[in-house]
Design a protein around this motif. Structure first.
Motif, PDB file in Angstrom:
ATOM      1  N   GLU A 118       1.049  -1.313  -0.075  1.00  0.00           N
ATOM      2  CA  GLU A 118       0.092   0.037   0.009  1.00  0.00           C
ATOM      3  C   GLU A 118       0.887   1.389  -0.169  1.00  0.00           C
ATOM      4  O   GLU A 118       0.548   2.309  -0.807  1.00  0.00           O
ATOM      5  CB  GLU A 118      -0.878   0.047   1.244  1.00  0.00           C
ATOM      6  N   TRP A 170       3.814   1.688  -0.943  1.00  0.00           N
ATOM      7  CA  TRP A 170       4.593   1.817  -2.367  1.00  0.00           C
ATOM      8  C   TRP A 170       3.623   2.385  -3.537  1.00  0.00           C
ATOM      9  O   TRP A 170       4.131   3.079  -4.077  1.00  0.00           O
ATOM     10  CB  TRP A 170       5.260   0.335  -2.679  1.00  0.00           C
ATOM     11  N   ILE A 171       2.472   1.735  -3.353  1.00  0.00           N
ATOM     12  CA  ILE A 171       1.522   2.052  -4.472  1.00  0.00           C
ATOM     13  C   ILE A 171       1.011   3.532  -4.205  1.00  0.00           C
ATOM     14  O   ILE A 171       1.403   4.298  -4.979  1.00  0.00           O
ATOM     15  CB  ILE A 171       0.080   1.202  -4.601  1.00  0.00           C
ATOM     16  N   GLY A 172       0.774   3.923  -2.911  1.00  0.00           N
ATOM     17  CA  GLY A 172       0.524   5.407  -2.607  1.00  0.00           C
ATOM     18  C   GLY A 172       1.457   6.295  -2.947  1.00  0.00           C
ATOM     19  O   GLY A 172       1.638   7.324  -3.659  1.00  0.00           O
ATOM     20  N   ARG A 173       2.794   5.779  -2.463  1.00  0.00           N
ATOM     21  CA  ARG A 173       4.321   6.654  -2.732  1.00  0.00           C
ATOM     22  C   ARG A 173       4.415   6.737  -4.478  1.00  0.00           C
ATOM     23  O   ARG A 173       4.670   8.099  -4.884  1.00  0.00           O
ATOM     24  CB  ARG A 173       5.324   6.048  -2.270  1.00  0.00           C
ATOM     25  N   GLY A 174       4.308   5.800  -4.959  1.00  0.00           N
ATOM     26  CA  GLY A 174       4.245   5.890  -6.421  1.00  0.00           C
ATOM     27  C   GLY A 174       3.497   6.839  -7.068  1.00  0.00           C
ATOM     28  O   GLY A 174       3.688   7.640  -7.872  1.00  0.00           O
ATOM     29  N   TYR A 175       2.288   6.600  -6.592  1.00  0.00           N
ATOM     30  CA  TYR A 175       1.050   7.540  -7.270  1.00  0.00           C
ATOM     31  C   TYR A 175       1.322   8.884  -7.131  1.00  0.00           C
ATOM     32  O   TYR A 175       1.180   9.606  -8.242  1.00  0.00           O
ATOM     33  CB  TYR A 175      -0.216   7.024  -6.878  1.00  0.00           C
ATOM     34  N   THR A 176       1.621   9.168  -5.938  1.00  0.00           N
ATOM     35  CA  THR A 176       1.631  10.642  -5.501  1.00  0.00           C
ATOM     36  C   THR A 176       2.701  11.262  -6.260  1.00  0.00           C
ATOM     37  O   THR A 176       2.913  12.343  -6.697  1.00  0.00           O
ATOM     38  CB  THR A 176       1.836  11.153  -4.007  1.00  0.00           C
ATOM     39  N   THR A 177       3.951  10.162  -6.245  1.00  0.00           N
ATOM     40  CA  THR A 177       5.094  10.783  -7.135  1.00  0.00           C
ATOM     41  C   THR A 177       4.773  11.055  -8.522  1.00  0.00           C
ATOM     42  O   THR A 177       5.233  12.214  -8.872  1.00  0.00           O
ATOM     43  CB  THR A 177       6.250   9.699  -6.882  1.00  0.00           C
ATOM     44  N   ILE A 178       4.091  10.204  -9.154  1.00  0.00           N
ATOM     45  CA  ILE A 178       3.857  10.420 -10.572  1.00  0.00           C
ATOM     46  C   ILE A 178       3.049  11.975 -10.713  1.00  0.00           C
ATOM     47  O   ILE A 178       3.352  12.596 -11.578  1.00  0.00           O
ATOM     48  CB  ILE A 178       3.050   9.489 -11.155  1.00  0.00           C
ATOM     49  N   CYS A 179       2.084  12.128  -9.774  1.00  0.00           N
ATOM     50  CA  CYS A 179       1.247  13.259  -9.928  1.00  0.00           C
ATOM     51  C   CYS A 179       2.375  14.486  -9.791  1.00  0.00           C
ATOM     52  O   CYS A 179       1.920  15.506 -10.532  1.00  0.00           O
ATOM     53  CB  CYS A 179       0.372  13.292  -8.750  1.00  0.00           C
TER      54      CYS A 179
END
Lengths: 308, 299
Positions: free
Chosen positions: B17, B19-28
């Motif tokens: 969770e 990592w997904i959250g981190r990855g998503y926010t980083t992309i944004c």
């Protein structure tokens, strides 16, 4: 922390600006790649889409004719965007649109003479411009010299041109405006500088509102905007009427151009041909306040030479 | 303590969770950064080419007072001057009004004052700028024409329209700052025998001054960038005005008036982009000032 962030932001900025400084040369090559899109739209039957952009003065006419054309040819879609003559010429030259609408000849607007030569001119209508004054000033006729003196600031009171004792307020257009270019070229015969304190508005609606309300105001409007709220003055004793424009007596007019890059594709050509039919020229063109191009008894070339 | 037994499974789940959250926010965030950098890059490329390709000298552009594209004169000083003049005037008109409205809502009649004024101010903030411009042209300009010398249109009309537009910005920031003021400050002042007015101008205003200034700067930033409403009432003559009732131009009004009529790549078009670059740089300056004020407030 805050200081670090500030520093980072400054660095980012400096970086972007320096990148920008290096990238100037690539800019021109970037636009040419889009040319291929225009060619791929070519089809043999009447289908596909026509995209036109540019002059807001011509936009309502192209939109209306485009709608009728779509009703007749179900496979075709015609989309019209505004943006101004400059935008229209830029986009048709860059191949983003099939038709670029313009109030002026491409050669007058575009610096790049080679690019302007590639464009083919289709003159679909004529727009005449009349000098208008606030009805209170009491002037019915202005000579060319008087107009020049007014717009260059030599005459500042209406009493000097047989009007009331009232200061003149100039409601001009911005220096890049096509309407202003036409007015200066054919009514004044000279370019004028922007006077201190003069008002500049781009939209005809605002110009009309200001001339109507401001005591002593003078401006210029296309004939389709005239009504009894503003007073259209005679130019050298000639009334600004459609008949006088057609017969060549009234000189302050310009063509509305629809430019294509090279020969148009079949669909675009059919659309432009349809534009020149009597149905459109005597119908929509007149209805929307333009003057039919095919009725004109005089012709004018890019340099302004008038021929019968 | 019981959860200690199933830690491995939960931990793995939480880690994915995370990592997904981190990855998503980083992309944004990356996406945002890319957008910002490309906008800055694009405006800067266009803006700099006036000087680099068209050989307009920077000092002529910044300090030249003649704007005459036909004669190759690109002095932007009248527009820079006009922008600063109108936004400063707007701030001068709007600030006292906003601060008084905020004081009224928080100090004088907090009970119904806030209930009544808050929605009104939020409403003001929501009115589109073209509406302000049209009201300005239809009501304010004729009024100015009848009351003052000149044609009604001019710097003063532009500044008044802008001041109404930035009123909500300053008011809401001042209200928030006043609302967040610790009670004990006021009570200590009353305890010393100060009257309400003495408390307001001796204690409250000095304490929240940095926040009020933040509001004023943000308001000015909005006024500086506003195009449509100003363009309709200011008159747009490319000259430095000698009177408040004379037609003048701002950076934004000259851009909106001419951008669509000029061809991309022409000198005049590039000069307009240079002005857009000045606007952008000024926005950065405003942001820096706000940041500095916030820092001072915290100390």
């Amino acid at each position: 922390m805050k200081l670090k962030k500030l520093l980072l932001l400054t660095l980012t900025l400096a970086f972007a600006v320096s990148l920008a400084a290096c990238g100037n040369k690539d800019n021109t090559s970037g636009t040419t790649t889009t040319d291929k899109n225009a060619d791929s739209a070519e089809t043999t039957t009447l289908s596909g889409s026509i995209l036109a952009s540019g002059s807001t003065a011509l936009q309502p006419l192209v939109e209306q004719v485009g709608k009728k054309f779509m009703d007749k040819n179900s496979g075709v879609s015609v989309q019209v965007q505004g943006g101004g003559s400059g935008t229209g010429l830029t986009q048709v030259s860059g191949g983003q649109v099939q038709i670029g609408n313009s109030d002026v000849f491409a050669s007058e607007k575009m610096k790049d003479a080679a690019a302007a030569k590639e464009l083919i001119d289709h003159q679909v209508a004529v727009v005449a411009i009349a000098a208008v004054v606030n009805p209170e000033v009491g002037v019915t006729n202005l000579t060319k010299q008087q107009l020049v003196d007014i717009f260059t600031g030599k005459i500042t009171n209406w009493k000097d041109v047989q009007g009331k004792d009232q200061a003149i307020v100039i409601v001009n257009r911005p220096s890049s405006s096509g309407t202003r270019a036409t007015f200066e070229k054919f009514a004044l015969g000279t370019k004028t500088e922007d006077l201190k304190g003069s008002i500049q508005e781009d939209s005809s609606g605002t110009v009309k509102k200001l001339v109507t309300e401001t005591p002593g105001a003078i401006g210029y409007l296309a004939l389709s905007y005239l009504d009894d709220k503003v007073k259209a003055v005679q130019y050298e004793g000639v009334d600004a009427t459609v008949d006088n424009v057609i017969s060549g007596k009234y000189p302050v007019w310009a063509y509305e151009h629809m430019y294509t890059k090279g020969e148009p594709d079949a669909t675009t050509k059919a659309f432009l041909d349809y534009f020149m039919t009597d149905e459109v020229q005597n119908g929509d063109v007149v209805e929307l306040g333009y003057i039919p191009a095919n009725k004109m008894q005089v012709k004018r070339d890019e340099t302004g030479n008038v021929t019968k | 303590m019981k959860s200690n037994q199933d830690t491995p499974l939960l931990l793995r789940k939480h880690r994915t969770e995370e990592w997904i959250g981190r990855g998503y926010t980083t992309i944004c965030v990356l996406f945002l950064i890319v957008i910002i950098i490309s906008i800055v890059y694009f405006v800067a490329t266009k803006g700099i080419s006036t000087f680099a390709i068209n050989n307009v000298s920077l000092s002529d552009f910044l300090f030249g007072s003649t704007w005459s594209p036909d004669d190759n004169k690109f002095g932007a000083l009248p527009f820079i001057y006009g922008s600063f003049l109108t936004s400063l005037l707007a701030a001068v008109i709007a600030s006292p009004l906003s601060v008084c409205a905020a004081l009224f809502m928080t100090e004088i009649v907090p009970s119904w004052g806030k209930k009544l004024l808050q929605p009104v101010i939020e409403l003001l903030a929501g009115i589109p700028s073209v509406v302000y411009g049209f009201i300005g042209l239809s009501i304010l300009v004729p009024f100015m024409r009848d009351t003052f010398p000149g044609q009604g249109i001019g710097v003063a009309a532009g500044a008044i329209v802008l001041s109404i537009m930035i009123l909500p910005t300053i008011t809401s920031i001042a209200t928030d700052a006043l609302g967040a003021l610790p009670r004990n400050l006021k009570e200590a002042s009353y305890g010393l025998g100060a009257t309400r007015w003495q408390t307001i101008y001796g204690v409250i205003i000095p304490t929240v001054l940095p926040s009020i200034l933040t509001g004023v700067v943000l308001g000015m930033a909005r006024a500086f960038g506003e195009a449509l409403a100003v363009q309709m009432v200011i008159g747009n003559a490319p000259h430095i005005p000698t009177s408040l009732f004379e037609s003048a131009s701002t950076l934004t009004s000259v851009i909106t008036l001419n951008m669509s009529n000029t061809v991309m790549g022409s000198v005049q078009n590039n000069a307009l982009w240079s002005m857009a670059m000045i606007l952008m740089l000024m926005t950065f300056v405003f942001v820096f000032v706000v940041r500095l004020l916030e820092r001072r407030h915290k100390l």
